[in-house]
Design a protein around this motif. Structure first.
Motif, PDB file in Angstrom:
ATOM      1  N   ILE A 172       0.851  -1.202   0.000  1.00 38.35           N
ATOM      2  CA  ILE A 172       0.000   0.000   0.000  1.00 38.35           C
ATOM      3  C   ILE A 172       0.882   1.246   0.000  1.00 38.35           C
ATOM      4  N   HIS A 173       1.897   1.227   0.872  1.00 39.90           N
ATOM      5  CA  HIS A 173       2.858   2.341   0.934  1.00 39.90           C
ATOM      6  C   HIS A 173       3.541   2.545  -0.416  1.00 39.90           C
ATOM      7  N   LYS A 174       3.985   1.472  -1.034  1.00 41.23           N
ATOM      8  CA  LYS A 174       4.707   1.578  -2.303  1.00 41.23           C
ATOM      9  C   LYS A 174       3.821   2.132  -3.420  1.00 41.23           C
ATOM     10  N   PHE A 175       2.558   1.739  -3.432  1.00 41.37           N
ATOM     11  CA  PHE A 175       1.649   2.280  -4.456  1.00 41.37           C
ATOM     12  C   PHE A 175       1.290   3.735  -4.155  1.00 41.37           C
ATOM     13  N   MET A 176       1.152   4.062  -2.871  1.00 43.14           N
ATOM     14  CA  MET A 176       0.866   5.452  -2.497  1.00 43.14           C
ATOM     15  C   MET A 176       1.948   6.398  -3.007  1.00 43.14           C
ATOM     16  N   THR A 177       3.176   5.951  -2.956  1.00 46.44           N
ATOM     17  CA  THR A 177       4.329   6.804  -3.299  1.00 46.44           C
ATOM     18  C   THR A 177       4.847   6.541  -4.716  1.00 46.44           C
ATOM     19  N   SER A 178       4.084   5.787  -5.501  1.00 51.17           N
ATOM     20  CA  SER A 178       4.536   5.454  -6.859  1.00 51.17           C
ATOM     21  C   SER A 178       4.204   6.575  -7.851  1.00 51.17           C
ATOM     22  N   LYS A 179       4.699   6.417  -9.079  1.00 44.27           N
ATOM     23  CA  LYS A 179       4.473   7.391 -10.142  1.00 44.27           C
ATOM     24  C   LYS A 179       3.301   6.990 -11.043  1.00 44.27           C
ATOM     25  N   LEU A 180       2.582   5.947 -10.668  1.00 45.24           N
ATOM     26  CA  LEU A 180       1.447   5.491 -11.474  1.00 45.24           C
ATOM     27  C   LEU A 180       0.326   6.520 -11.467  1.00 45.24           C
ATOM     28  N   ASN A 181      -0.617   6.367 -12.387  1.00 49.11           N
ATOM     29  CA  ASN A 181      -1.711   7.348 -12.440  1.00 49.11           C
ATOM     30  C   ASN A 181      -2.598   7.228 -11.200  1.00 49.11           C
ATOM     31  N   LYS A 182      -3.231   8.313 -10.853  1.00 52.36           N
ATOM     32  CA  LYS A 182      -3.988   8.425  -9.611  1.00 52.36           C
ATOM     33  C   LYS A 182      -5.081   7.363  -9.496  1.00 52.36           C
ATOM     34  N   LYS A 183      -5.781   7.097 -10.602  1.00 54.95           N
ATOM     35  CA  LYS A 183      -6.878   6.127 -10.578  1.00 54.95           C
ATOM     36  C   LYS A 183      -6.367   4.734 -10.240  1.00 54.95           C
TER      37      LYS A 183
END
Length: 443
Positions: free
Chosen positions: A141-152
């Protein structure tokens, strides 16, 4: 400190300088000691799980896993799409865990568990806060929160991960509380009795409830959002895990408590109903004469609360009209007793007479109900369907509904139309049962 300085033979100026150096060293030492327990979890995952690629493909696999778990089989679909507790068997199995580790994340859970349990911040005796699966999900969850992927993608994936954690907690707790599938009727009666303070009642299904629960971590205003986003405060991360599990546990504990009350009440109803029997043919031998005696009997017991209101009949009615809160039914009966022979006497007398007349006519037209000793609970269930039917051309029933609703609205403060209808039905059934138990209570 000055004693040490004096031994060293330092001047006042030199002593002041020495003090500052010593204080700084102590402060640094304290800071080092403080930070030694900060970021252990993050450092461990960054070291031993650095090969996990946080990308769209991983997001898709996580989201598909979450959806497939809900739709795993008929029990899972019925449970998450419904509002009953304990009826369906829903489990987070070893196969689910292995599929998540190997097919979804591609992670060596054994190595991660060894490293996790070696950390000083982890107490392996605490099952929830040392669960490697939950820690992996939290870190992701932390890694996706701080990732560069699109918001959706980020929002959808962190919600899926949070839901997966909740599935794990909830299914484990369900297994502890319900070793075997619960009786659907008791579960349905339990749900009907729950007030709106219960989350399952507010949201209407387990899926909707759990999605709302994800806000604690997924929403930027959530209680644990900053903790998981930063992922440096180990104690706060452990608290986020235990708090999430505790909230689910407390919620399920409260539902289970209500379930057991309903179960015990059901046993009492079955016991009580054995006493609520009447000789149907005897009642109808002379309908005109007997009707008058039953009506007069109810009139005679109405003025005295303790004589008119019988707890065991209320117990039985709870099993027939699940949606009528006992408190409101009691308030209505107390009001009827207190106001009989006063300004509302005509309405009360008319309601009693019409209700009993209708029940006599029903028994006369449906004599199979009275075979041998007819159980009054069975009769009540049949009459309930008539009283609750939304469409009727029967003028007698329309008048009975009008009078009973008028009384319920006077007796209670509720403005909820559904509750008024339920209490109205309970009032009518109580009058019938109380009348036909005349010989039982007369000794």
């Amino acid at each position: 400190m000055y004693a040490v300085n004096n031994v060293l033979g330092l001047s006042l100026e030199e002593m002041a300088t020495f003090d500052k150096i010593l204080e700084g060293s102590l402060a640094l030492a304290m800071e080092d000691n403080k930070t030694s327990s900060i970021g252990q979890l993050n450092k461990m995952f960054e070291t031993f799980a650095d090969y996990v690629d946080i990308d769209q493909r991983l997001a898709d696999r996580i989201n598909n896993f979450q959806i497939s778990f809900v739709n795993k089989n008929e029990d899972h679909m019925a449970f998450f799409g419904g509002n009953l507790t304990g009826v369906q068997v829903v489990r987070f199995t070893v196969d689910d865990l292995n599929r998540f580790y190997s097919d979804v994340i591609g992670i060596d859970d054994v190595e991660i568990e060894e490293q996790l349990h070696a950390l000083s911040v982890i107490n392996t005796e605490r099952i929830v806060s040392s669960d490697v699966f939950v820690h992996i999900c939290m870190w992701l969850i932390h890694k996706f929160m701080t990732s560069k992927l699109n918001k959706k993608t980020i929002e959808r994936t962190i919600q899926s991960l949070n839901l997966i954690i909740l599935y794990k907690f909830l299914t484990s707790l369900l297994f502890n509380y319900f070793k075997f599938p619960a009786d659907p009727q008791i579960a349905a009666a339990t749900y009907a009795q729950l007030s709106n303070k219960f989350a399952i009642k507010q949201f209407g299904s387990w899926s909707a409830l759990l999605e709302n629960r994800t806000k604690d971590i997924c929403s930027e205003q959530g209680l644990h959002y900053k903790t998981i986003y930063n992922y440096m405060d180990d104690d706060a991360i452990l608290y986020a895990i235990t708090d999430t599990q505790s909230r689910i546990r407390d919620m399920l504990k409260n539902i289970y408590s209500e379930f057991m009350k309903t179960y015990e009440r059901g046993n009492k109803i079955r016991t009580s109903s054995n006493s609520f029997e009447f000789e149907g043919e005897e009642v109808l031998k002379d309908k005109t004469k007997n009707l008058g005696s039953y009506v007069n009997y109810v009139y005679s017991v109405l003025p005295e609360r303790n004589t008119f209101i019988k707890p065991e009949i209320l117990d039985a009615l709870e099993g027939v009209v699940h949606t009528a809160p006992r408190k409101l039914v009691e308030q209505t009966l107390e009001w009827v007793s207190d106001n009989y022979r006063y300004h509302s006497s005509k309405d009360i007398e008319e309601l009693v007479k019409l209700t009993l007349l209708h029940s006599f006519n029903y028994l006369s037209d449906n004599r199979t109900v009275m075979k041998n000793n007819a159980n009054l609970i069975n009769l009540s269930i049949r009459l309930k369907g008539i009283y609750m039917s939304s469409k009727t051309n029967d003028a007698e029933i329309k008048r009975i509904r009008e009078l009973s609703e008028k009384i319920v609205r006077k007796a209670t403060t509720t403005k909820n139309n559904s509750l008024v209808i339920s209490v109205r039905v309970a009032l009518l059934l109580y009058i019938v049962i109380r009348a036909f138990t005349m010989h039982y209570y007369s000794g």
